[in-house]
Write a protein that holds these residues in place. Structure first.
Motif, PDB file in Angstrom:
ATOM      1  N   SER A   1       0.834  -1.199   0.000  1.00 48.06           N
ATOM      2  CA  SER A   1       0.000   0.000   0.000  1.00 48.06           C
ATOM      3  C   SER A   1       0.866   1.245   0.000  1.00 48.06           C
ATOM      4  O   SER A   1       0.573   2.231  -0.679  1.00 48.06           O
TER       5      SER A   1
ATOM      6  N   ASP B   1      -6.173  -0.663  -4.295  1.00 53.42           N
ATOM      7  CA  ASP B   1      -5.555  -1.276  -3.120  1.00 53.42           C
ATOM      8  C   ASP B   1      -6.502  -2.327  -2.559  1.00 53.42           C
ATOM      9  O   ASP B   1      -7.466  -2.001  -1.887  1.00 53.42           O
ATOM     10  N   GLU B   2      -6.242  -3.586  -2.837  1.00 57.23           N
ATOM     11  CA  GLU B   2      -7.094  -4.693  -2.382  1.00 57.23           C
ATOM     12  C   GLU B   2      -8.570  -4.379  -2.584  1.00 57.23           C
ATOM     13  O   GLU B   2      -9.335  -4.372  -1.635  1.00 57.23           O
TER      14      GLU B   2
HETATM   15 MG   LIG Z   1      -2.252  -2.409   2.502  1.00 59.13          MG
END
Ligand SMILES: [Mg+2]
Ligand SMILES: Nc1ncnc2c1ncn2[C@@H]1O[C@H](COP(=O)(O)OP(=O)(O)OP(=O)(O)O)[C@@H](O)[C@H]1O
Lengths: 416, 278, 460
Positions: B70, B199-200
């Motif tokens: 991240s 991000d995910e």
């Molecule tokens: Mg992360």
């Protein structure tokens, strides 16, 4: 999609961007000026009070030289009650002695403006140290109100030449007035003091603390630890939350209608004032107390219960000691608010003119903020400075209390 | 690419079955990171990373939790600027321009490099206003009709139009999790970015919603460079053409997705994709 | 009887009971075959002490309540009292004075009658306080006897003590309800009395406010039209003050939370707290002494004709400044409660900070902010000292901020610190105003707290 045409990369976009940044700067500037404005107001307020208030701790005094051996004054050796001494000295003509000496030192015109009560100060000093009667002594004695305002170049035009003349001869000066911190209210701004009001405040706060703290803590403990979730508990919660936000003057109405009916002879007594303020402070203590109790982790309760402590023991041996700093912080903040409170006390009659400091919970008394209010109503210029000085004293007390609360909060703040 | 087929296939096969795009060489390098390190205060979270991100490719970042995926992703559109303690060194280029150079404008950069977060974060506004937000602040639409068109186009591309076209004025927060995430994707593409960072994006979603988002990513690939952080190696294998494996702030291995999953050159990569840690 | 005597008596007897009971429990413990008894000796001690102290204190509270009346009856029955005026203020003041003389609180007073009555007062007070003490002793003794009879090795003293402690806690938490109830009953009762003399319609909708506490005879309802007060209160507290406080408070909060570096924040926040902690009497003094004359001078210089030196503007401005920290901290809390993800989401789309604040953060925090503003308004309209010191008592129905206006709280103070007798409509009117104020602030607080709570829950 070709990047050349991407709408985020056109010249128009960049032109708009410039405008957006200008808006950003404007917005930020507005925010900053809001803060600066608030700070400036605070500084302005403090500065006005300080500038005025410093004058309030001083008073105009005239120098009077007294040659005692000539005057035939005497005090018998040994301890003597102050009042008796004053009476005796007054019988021996101390008043006239002071008047005469003043004429000698200041001239007839100046002597007229020695404060009428000044001889008492002389008596006080003689009482404290009778040996001064053996020789010559010089005293700084308060002036009359008129001369004081002439000296401050504030009205009394006719007296200004006299004041100037006396000041040039070092016979008239502004001296630090210790007595302001030890006297009580008076009609003459030269003679007032705040000890009476301060003492009233202390007595009132004592009653408030004595009532609000135990009740508040007990209520917080009950609500947080034992109260079943039912309608009654909800009602208690709602009333506490609302009491914390009810205008203070409403408590004055309650105090007037209930407490003054039950204790009609204790009008303007710290007892009633304290009871009224306690009702106002209690919800604050309950709310902060509950938060402090809530912050104690359940694991501690479980641990104590697991070794066989009863619910009451758990609370009084474990939870309460851990929550105490938080509770104290809230209590101090509530007490600071009560100390600055005026409106409810206005209604229960604590606006009396109190010339002697109260000596008990049922004596007539006034409190510091009330004294400020009462003095602010006086037209005499001398009271303006005295009022500001009283405000400084009040603010110092509040700062100390809040400082203590912040210290406690930081010192004992635990992260579980 | 259909979920059911791949659910129990080994990852390596999955990566190869996704080889369609693999053979095609990248047309254009969109972003390039060279010697990038990121610090939080004194702590180094990313150490000297080099990566290229290609137009029309999906690049996946994988690696154990806390390895800095991240952090690195947020460096790509300077979202780290919002964290006071964060500091970035090295160079990151977008179309050859250093994005940390003083001439680079963050606002414009973020408009060009959009971002979708792990947890769907629609604004507490209507669906319409959520999408219109970007075009409005950037002044991309002149008049209501144009704005309507952008909103519709974005929602269509995000595959959400049919589900919400009758309730555009409902609050964006009233949608289901998967719908919210697609709303956020629609919101990101409404400003016509060149790169989309995710991000995910599926970690808060169920398998069906996840499949929809994955399909969407595959669709979008044709127009954007996409970077996706994921914890699911299956997902990386399914959607990406390039994969980067991070470990403890280092870029351990970066290459064709099929290579990473079939014959990684590094022991650590091998250990990770076979589930020995992570 | 000074309250110290019963208190000392209660403490003394309680302590004695505590010590004796503990000693007794220890003898049980020593005598017990395994050295164990049902409860620790200290619980036996507390059990006994509570049985002594609680009834004693209850008795003295009751006695304090009724003995005053008994003393009064005794005095009124005495021959000296026959010359008292039948009723009215003078009679009351003579009686109060006589009591003060008898208690030694005052020297010889102004009224000869009072001096004459002092002697019967003294007698009566001595007599009844003696009775009170004797009965108190008996009650304490009875409590002690009861407790000691029950002390046994297998007595579960702890459970009993704990039950009492719990009862005590419950009672403490009932004080809040009692207070609320007391406020309501007082206000409603006096308001009903007031509406017996002035019709509610005249009061709520009349536009002439001109009460005369000295008036006798028929009450003119048209003197009690409270609309000008309501208007003045709203104009000063909810309009002028809010025009100052809302933008300044909001912008301060926004700047502090979104722009200011941590170091600045750590200095400015306490400064704002100080601003919030300054007592309102100080603000009032500031308003009356500095701001009001300045506003009048400025208005004169700008050519306003005859601006008031007690203008609504002065009071409202200062009140607004007083409320700034309050609004700022409410806004601060509300904005801080908006999840960071919202802010990130907006910034990641290329929004500037102020666009993020204005279009995302503030709208998202709006319920909290609105709740905070409602609380602020409720504070402003209930604020007393600033308006008492800086606003006027003249009821004007005007929209000119330079005119003098009065508020509900100013009138409550004016009516109740005047000379009116307790059942005069002017006095009762103060309670009716208090009732309106109470209900309005109650409603505002209630709604505001709900809104804020809902809002917090939405982001939890
Ligand atoms: Mg992360
Ligand atoms: N705001 C911050 N301040 C300080 N350290 C941070 C911050 N954010 C992340 N870190 C640290 O940087 C390192 C990398 O964090 P990052 O969030 O990038 O990991 P990640 O690979 O995304 O993990 P995950 O898969 O769990 O999301 C971690 O050690 C983390 O503790």
């Amino acid at each position: 999609m070709s990047n050349a045409q991407a709408p985020t990369r056109t010249a128009a976009f960049e032109a708009r961007l410039k405008k957006r940044y200008a808006a950003e700067r404007r917005f930020k500037a507005i925010g900053l000026s809001a803060i600066i404005f608030s700070i400036i107001v605070l500084l302005f307020l403090l500065a006005t009070m300080t500038v005025n208030g410093i004058g309030g701790f001083q008073r105009a005094e005239l120098r009077v030289d007294i040659d005692f051996p000539d005057m035939g004054l005497s005090l018998p050796p040994g301890e003597m009650e102050f009042n008796d001494a004053v009476q005796r000295l007054s019988g021996q003509g101390l008043r006239e002695v002071v008047q005469f000496s003043a004429e000698q030192t200041l001239g007839a015109e100046g002597a007229e403006h020695v404060n009428g009560e000044a001889w008492r100060l002389v008596a006080e000093e003689i009482h404290a140290d009778p040996s001064i009667l053996q020789g010559e002594a010089s005293f700084w004695l308060p002036t009359s109100e008129d001369l004081a305002s002439a000296y401050a170049e504030d009205g009394q035009l006719a007296l200004q030449p006299l004041a100037q003349d006396l000041a040039e001869r070092d016979l008239l000066a502004d001296n630090f007035d210790v007595g302001f911190l030890t006297r009580a209210d008076a009609t003459d701004p030269q003679l007032v003091g705040i000890w009476g009001a301060l003492k009233g405040s202390i007595l009132t706060m004592f009653v408030t603390l004595l009532l609000a703290f135990p009740i508040g803590v007990c209520a917080a403990l009950y609500l947080e630890e034992y109260a079943p979730k039912n309608r009654w508990t909800d009602i208690i919660e709602v009333s506490i939350n609302n009491l914390a936000a009810v205008p203070s003057i409403i408590f004055g109405l309650l105090g007037m209608a209930v407490f003054l009916t039950i204790f009609p002879s204790y009008r303007s007594a710290p007892l009633i004032g304290g009871m009224t303020l306690a009702l106002m402070t209690m919800p604050v203590i309950v709310i902060s107390g509950r938060n402090a109790i809530k912050a104690v982790p359940p694991s501690i309760r479980d641990g104590a219960l697991a070794v066989g402590a009863s619910p009451v023991q758990v609370v009084f041996h474990h939870v309460l000691p851990l929550a105490l700093p938080g509770i104290l912080t809230g209590t101090i903040i509530g007490m600071a608010r009560a100390l600055g409170e005026t409106a409810p006390l206005l209604l229960i009659g604590m606006r009396a003119f109190v010339a002697t400091p109260p000596s008990g919970l049922t004596d007539n008394a006034t409190v510091l903020p009330m004294q400020i209010f009462l003095w602010s109503d006086e037209i005499d210029r001398g009271f303006v400075e005295r009022t500001s000085a009283a405000i400084i004293v009040l603010l110092i007390f509040l700062l100390l209390m809040n400082g203590l609360a912040i210290y406690l909060r930081n010192r004992f703040e635990k992260k579980w | 690419m259909v979920m059911q087929d791949t659910a129990d296939t080994p990852i390596a096969e999955m990566a190869q079955s996704n080889a369609s795009a693999e053979a095609i060489e990248p047309t254009e390098r969109k972003m390039r990171a060279k010697g990038v390190s990121v610090y939080y205060g004194d702590k180094k979270a990313i150490d000297n990373v080099d990566i290229d991100v290609y137009q029309e490719f999906v690049t996946a970042f994988i690696g154990p939790s806390g390895c800095g995926k991240s952090t690195f992703l947020r460096a790509l559109n300077r979202m780290n600027d919002t964290i006071p303690s964060a500091r970035v060194t090295g160079t990151i280029e977008l179309d050859g321009d250093d994005i940390y150079a003083s001439g680079m404008d963050v606002v414009q950069l973020r408009a060009r490099v959009g971002m979708v977060f792990q947890k769907p974060n629609p604004f507490p506004k209507s669906i319409y206003d959520n999408i219109a937000y970007g075009p409005k602040i950037h002044g991309l639409a002149e008049g209501k009709a144009e704005l309507d068109a952008i909103v519709e186009k974005s929602l269509r591309r995000a595959g959400l139009w049919e589900e919400v076209k009758d309730r555009l004025q409902d609050s964006g927060t009233a949608l289901s999790g998967g719908q919210q995430q697609r709303l956020c994707i629609a919101r990101a593409i409404a400003v016509d970015p060149e790169v989309i960072l995710m991000d995910e994006p599926c970690s808060a979603l169920d398998p069906i919603a996840t499949a929809k988002i994955e399909e969407l990513i595959d669709d979008l690939r044709g127009n954007y460079a996409i970077v996706i952080v994921t914890h699911s190696m299956q997902q990386a294998a399914r959607v990406s053409q390039r994969t980067a494996f991070f470990h403890l702030g280092n870029l351990v291995e970066y290459g064709h997705t099929s290579d990473i999953f079939t014959n990684p050159t590094q022991q650590r990569t091998q250990d990770y994709i076979t589930g020995r840690y992570g | 009887m000074s309250p110290a005597i019963p208190l000392l008596l209660a403490i003394g007897l309680g302590l004695a009971g505590w010590l004796v009971a503990r000693a007794r429990a220890w003898t049980f413990k020593r005598a017990a075959p395994d050295g164990r008894i049902a409860a620790l000796p200290s619980y036996h001690a507390w059990y006994a002490a509570l049985w002594i102290v609680v009834p004693l204190i209850l008795w003295f509270l009751i006695w304090n309540g009724i003995s005053g009346q008994l003393v009064l009856n005794y005095v009124l029955a005495s021959p000296e009292a026959q010359s008292l005026p039948e009723f009215g203020l003078r009679r009351d003041s003579i009686l109060i004075e006589a009591r003060n003389i008898a208690e030694g609180n005052a020297g010889l007073g102004m009224n000869d009658e009072a001096a004459a009555l002092a002697e019967p007062f003294r007698e009566a007070m001595q007599r009844y306080s003696l009775i009170g003490l004797v009965v108190g002793l008996l009650i304490g003794g009875a409590g002690a006897a009861w407790a000691f009879l029950r002390l046994k090795p297998d007595f579960a003293a702890r459970t009993k003590v704990e039950r009492l402690v719990l009862a005590g806690l419950l009672i403490a938490s009932l004080v809040a309800i009692l207070t609320t109830f007391g406020i309501l009953v007082t206000l409603v009762y006096e308001t009903i009395l007031f509406f017996g003399k002035v019709s509610p319609a005249d009061f709520l909708f009349g536009i002439q406010w001109n009460p005369d506490p000295m008036s006798t005879g028929a009450v003119e309802g048209d003197r009690y039209g409270a609309i000008p007060l309501f208007w003045g209160t709203l104009f000063i507290g909810a309009i002028i003050a809010m025009i100052v406080a809302i933008p300044l408070g909001m912008m301060s909060a926004i700047y502090l939370t979104q722009y200011a570096p941590a170091r600045v924040r750590s200095w400015v926040k306490p400064a704002l707290e100080i601003l919030a902690g300054v007592p309102t009497v100080v603000y009032g003094y500031f308003a009356a002494l500095t701001i009001a004359p300045a506003i009048r001078d400025i208005a004169l210089a700008l050519g306003a004709s005859n601006p008031s030196s007690e203008s609504a503007l002065a009071a409202g401005l200062v009140m607004g400044v007083m409320i700034i920290p309050f609004v700022s901290s409410m806004a601060d809390d509300s904005i801080a409660a908006v999840p960071q993800a919202m802010r990130d989401g907006s910034l990641a789309m290329g929004a500037t900070t102020n666009e993020t604040i204005r279009r995302v953060l503030v709208p998202a925090a709006l319920p909290g902010i609105v709740g905070g503003v409602m609380l602020a308004i409720s504070r402003a309209i209930g604020e007393t000292m600033i308006v008492v010191m800086a606003a006027s008592t003249a009821a004007n129905l005007s929209a000119n901020p330079l005119e003098s206006m009065t508020t509900v709280t100013v009138q409550i103070v004016a009516l109740l610190t005047g000379e009116g007798s307790f059942d005069h409509p002017a006095t009762l009117a103060a309670f009716a105003l208090g009732f309106v104020l109470f209900m309005v602030t109650l409603a505002l607080n209630f709604i505001a707290l709900r809104v804020v709570k809902r809002f917090r829950e939405a982001y939890e």
